[in-house]
Design an enzyme around this catalytic site. Structure first.
Site, short mmCIF file in Angstrom:
data_model
loop_
_atom_site.label_atom_id
_atom_site.label_comp_id
_atom_site.label_asym_id
_atom_site.label_seq_id
_atom_site.Cartn_x
_atom_site.Cartn_y
_atom_site.Cartn_z
N HIS A 269 0.86 -1.18 0.00
CA HIS A 269 0.00 0.00 0.00
C HIS A 269 0.90 1.24 0.00
O HIS A 269 1.94 1.26 0.67
CB HIS A 269 -0.90 -0.02 1.24
CG HIS A 269 -1.87 1.11 1.29
ND1 HIS A 269 -1.52 2.38 1.72
CD2 HIS A 269 -3.18 1.18 0.99
CE1 HIS A 269 -2.57 3.17 1.68
NE2 HIS A 269 -3.60 2.46 1.24
N ASP B 157 1.00 4.14 1.45
CA ASP B 157 1.41 4.66 2.75
C ASP B 157 2.35 3.71 3.47
O ASP B 157 3.28 4.13 4.16
CB ASP B 157 0.18 4.93 3.63
CG ASP B 157 -0.72 6.01 3.06
OD1 ASP B 157 -0.20 6.94 2.43
OD2 ASP B 157 -1.95 5.91 3.23
N LYS B 158 2.11 2.41 3.31
CA LYS B 158 2.98 1.42 3.96
C LYS B 158 4.35 1.35 3.29
O LYS B 158 5.35 1.03 3.96
CB LYS B 158 2.30 0.05 3.98
CG LYS B 158 1.25 -0.06 5.05
CD LYS B 158 1.93 -0.08 6.40
CE LYS B 158 1.05 0.44 7.50
NZ LYS B 158 1.80 0.82 8.69
N GLU C 259 10.51 10.98 7.47
CA GLU C 259 9.24 10.90 6.74
C GLU C 259 9.54 10.62 5.27
O GLU C 259 10.60 11.00 4.75
CB GLU C 259 8.48 12.23 6.84
CG GLU C 259 8.41 12.83 8.22
CD GLU C 259 7.44 12.12 9.13
OE1 GLU C 259 6.64 11.30 8.61
OE2 GLU C 259 7.48 12.37 10.34
N GLU D 24 14.62 14.83 10.33
CA GLU D 24 15.74 15.28 11.16
C GLU D 24 16.49 14.07 11.70
O GLU D 24 15.86 13.13 12.21
CB GLU D 24 15.22 16.12 12.33
CG GLU D 24 14.44 17.36 11.91
CD GLU D 24 13.03 17.04 11.47
OE1 GLU D 24 12.62 17.55 10.40
OE2 GLU D 24 12.35 16.28 12.15
N LYS E 276 -5.69 -4.44 0.30
CA LYS E 276 -6.39 -3.98 1.50
C LYS E 276 -7.39 -5.06 1.91
O LYS E 276 -7.90 -5.82 1.08
CB LYS E 276 -7.16 -2.67 1.23
CG LYS E 276 -6.29 -1.52 0.77
CD LYS E 276 -7.11 -0.28 0.47
CE LYS E 276 -7.52 0.43 1.74
NZ LYS E 276 -8.13 1.76 1.45
N PHE F 111 -8.12 -4.20 -10.50
CA PHE F 111 -7.11 -3.56 -9.67
C PHE F 111 -5.73 -3.95 -10.21
O PHE F 111 -5.01 -4.73 -9.61
CB PHE F 111 -7.28 -4.01 -8.21
CG PHE F 111 -6.43 -3.26 -7.21
CD1 PHE F 111 -5.59 -2.21 -7.57
CD2 PHE F 111 -6.49 -3.61 -5.87
CE1 PHE F 111 -4.82 -1.54 -6.63
CE2 PHE F 111 -5.71 -2.95 -4.91
CZ PHE F 111 -4.88 -1.93 -5.30
N ASP G 179 -1.57 5.91 -6.49
CA ASP G 179 -2.03 6.80 -5.42
C ASP G 179 -0.82 7.16 -4.57
O ASP G 179 -0.04 6.29 -4.19
CB ASP G 179 -3.08 6.08 -4.56
CG ASP G 179 -3.78 7.01 -3.59
OD1 ASP G 179 -3.57 8.23 -3.68
OD2 ASP G 179 -4.54 6.49 -2.74
N ALA G 180 -0.64 8.41 -4.26
CA ALA G 180 0.52 8.85 -3.47
C ALA G 180 0.46 8.29 -2.05
O ALA G 180 -0.62 8.04 -1.50
CB ALA G 180 0.59 10.37 -3.43
N ARG H 250 0.31 7.58 7.81
CA ARG H 250 -1.12 7.81 7.53
C ARG H 250 -1.99 6.60 7.87
O ARG H 250 -3.20 6.65 7.62
CB ARG H 250 -1.32 8.19 6.06
CG ARG H 250 -1.17 9.65 5.81
CD ARG H 250 -1.92 10.13 4.59
NE ARG H 250 -1.60 9.43 3.38
CZ ARG H 250 -1.82 9.93 2.17
NH1 ARG H 250 -2.36 11.12 2.03
NH2 ARG H 250 -1.52 9.24 1.09
N LYS H 251 -1.42 5.53 8.41
CA LYS H 251 -2.21 4.34 8.72
C LYS H 251 -2.07 3.98 10.20
O LYS H 251 -1.80 2.84 10.56
CB LYS H 251 -1.77 3.19 7.82
CG LYS H 251 -2.28 3.32 6.39
CD LYS H 251 -3.78 3.13 6.33
CE LYS H 251 -4.35 3.35 4.94
NZ LYS H 251 -4.48 4.79 4.63
N LYS I 103 10.62 6.85 13.61
CA LYS I 103 10.97 7.54 14.84
C LYS I 103 11.82 6.65 15.74
O LYS I 103 11.44 5.51 16.01
CB LYS I 103 9.72 7.98 15.59
CG LYS I 103 8.88 9.00 14.82
CD LYS I 103 7.61 9.34 15.55
CE LYS I 103 6.77 10.35 14.75
NZ LYS I 103 5.49 10.66 15.41
N LYS J 231 11.45 9.03 20.96
CA LYS J 231 10.15 9.61 20.64
C LYS J 231 9.06 8.78 21.30
O LYS J 231 8.81 7.64 20.90
CB LYS J 231 9.92 9.65 19.13
CG LYS J 231 10.59 10.81 18.41
CD LYS J 231 12.07 10.66 18.29
CE LYS J 231 12.67 11.72 17.36
NZ LYS J 231 14.16 11.65 17.36
N ASP K 23 5.98 8.96 21.14
CA ASP K 23 4.91 8.53 20.24
C ASP K 23 5.01 7.04 19.98
O ASP K 23 3.99 6.34 19.90
CB ASP K 23 5.01 9.26 18.89
CG ASP K 23 4.43 10.66 18.93
OD1 ASP K 23 3.67 10.95 19.87
OD2 ASP K 23 4.73 11.45 18.02
#
Length: 393
Positions: free
Chosen positions: A16, A18-19, A44, A57, A167, A231, A239-240, A245-246, A266, A270, A272
């Site tokens: 995918h 994003d992945k 990123e 960074e 998906k 597909f 798709d960008a 985002r997931k 990260k 971090k 997060d």
């Protein structure tokens, strides 16, 4: 809450868009940790047709910075992209990594009381329940399992019909708070141009049989496979994609709250990432100890401050001990500073690329420290402390 309901979670494959970006970010992170475990990394990625941009960074060896292009290509190759509009061999790669902010570094490195501070403010949640052997919500666990089995066969050459992008979505029926069956499943998978819709459905049905509990049949009219009917064009060509985002796919599929911070790219200063892992570790051990059927942990941090500013435990009426008492005991047993979490869960190892798809939770703990937050090594002590025997996993 009603006695019966439906609940749905989705997963996406490593191909995918994003992945792909999550994998690139975590591959670069692993490279830094392999060379220098004290590296600071926040990477990123953006991916689109024949292009990847890497930004963020870092503080670590220049040798890794010089190898970014090679790392990106290897990640894309391993995922399986060699199609015309996104080919690991000739995709354009732009590197915009730069040095970490000195203001952030000062707070993280020095903190107060001589210990490293948290890399940012924020809230993190951990969750566990008895719906599956992995102590995960069943919808997200089954959605991951479907795609993971498909990807394993694709990458082993047993299913060359499939492309990397896919998906899944699983809707379960609940009665009395427990999952009792399947209501609907959606699977969309990239495929070769000459493969028919009928053949794709036939193949997917085989993976559902392997991934879902025995006897849990999907009603024929509630199984949707490639609902658009085709597909072929997939991945960043279609798709960008962006890192991070997931976040619901990465965690509990919507069955528990999310603090909003993404994980991939990260380093473990971090919170997060590291505190979300710690919260899962604590919640899972509470459930494994038999102290609750469901447990949710919230941690909150301030940038530059080592200790969490708050720890909150919720057992949804299933707890056998008081939640405040349980929270106090967990803080005694596990040091929840960034350094304490790293040391407890071996988070300075280069273990992160493997987390970038199919969920960060509900996986087996590995000998090299991978998925160490899935261990239940606190359960016996917790059960002993509160007078309960350890529940069988």
């Amino acid at each position: 809450m009603a006695d019966t309901w439906l609940f749905t979670s989705e997963s996406v494959s490593e191909g995918h868009p994003d992945k792909v970006c999550d994998r690139i970010s975590d591959t670069i992170l692993d490279a830094y940790l392999r060379e220098a475990p004290d590296s600071r990394v926040a990477v990123e990625a953006l991916a689109t047709t024949n292009h990847v941009t890497v930004a963020g960074e870092v503080r670590g060896p220049d040798s890794v910075l010089r190898s970014v292009e090679e790392l990106v290509r290897e990640a894309i190759r391993d995922i399986g992209y060699s199609q015309l509009g996104f080919d690991w061999k000739d995709v354009e790669i732009v590197n915009r990594l730069h040095a970490q902010s000195g203001d952030i570094a000062q707070g993280v490195d020095e903190g107060d009381k001589g210990e490293e501070g948290a890399g940012d403010q924020g809230i993190m949640f951990g969750y566990a329940c008895r719906e599956t052997d992995e102590l995960m919500p069943a919808p997200i666990q089954f959605a991951h399992r479907i795609l993971r089995l498909m990807a394993e066969d694709r990458k082993a050459g047993r299913r060359p019909e499939f492309g990397p992008d896919a998906k899944s979505q699983v809707t379960l029926k609940y009665e009395g708070g427990k999952p009792v069956g399947i209501d609907a499943v959606v699977v969309s998978t990239q495929h070769d141009e000459d493969v028919t819709q009928e053949r794709v459905r036939e193949l997917v049905e085989g993976y559902l049989a392997a991934a879902l509990p025995e006897g849990w049949q999907v009603p024929a009219d509630r199984l949707l496979v490639n609902p658009t009917g085709r597909f072929v064009l997939g991945g960043p060509e279609g798709d960008a994609g962006l890192t991070g985002r997931k976040i619901i796919v990465d965690t509990y599929g919507g069955a528990a709250p999310h603090g909003g911070g993404a994980f991939s790219g990260k380093d473990p200063t971090k919170v997060d990432r590291s505190a979300a892992y710690a919260a899962r570790y604590l919640a899972k051990n509470v459930v494994a100890a038999g102290l609750a059927e469901r447990c949710q942990i919230q941690l909150a941090y301030a940038i530059g401050v080592p200790e969490p500013v708050a720890v909150y435990v919720e057992t949804f009426g299933t707890g056998k001990v008081g939640e405040a008492e349980l929270g106090s005991k967990l803080r005694e047993m596990v040091r929840l500073t960034p350094r304490g979490i790293r040391e407890r869960l071996d988070l300075l190892n280069p273990i992160y690329a493997r987390t970038a798809a199919y969920g960060h939770f509900g996986r087996a703990a590995q000998e090299d420290g991978g998925f160490a937050w899935e261990r239940t090594d606190l359960a016996a002590d917790l059960a002993r402390e509160f007078g309960h025997s350890v529940a069988a996993e």
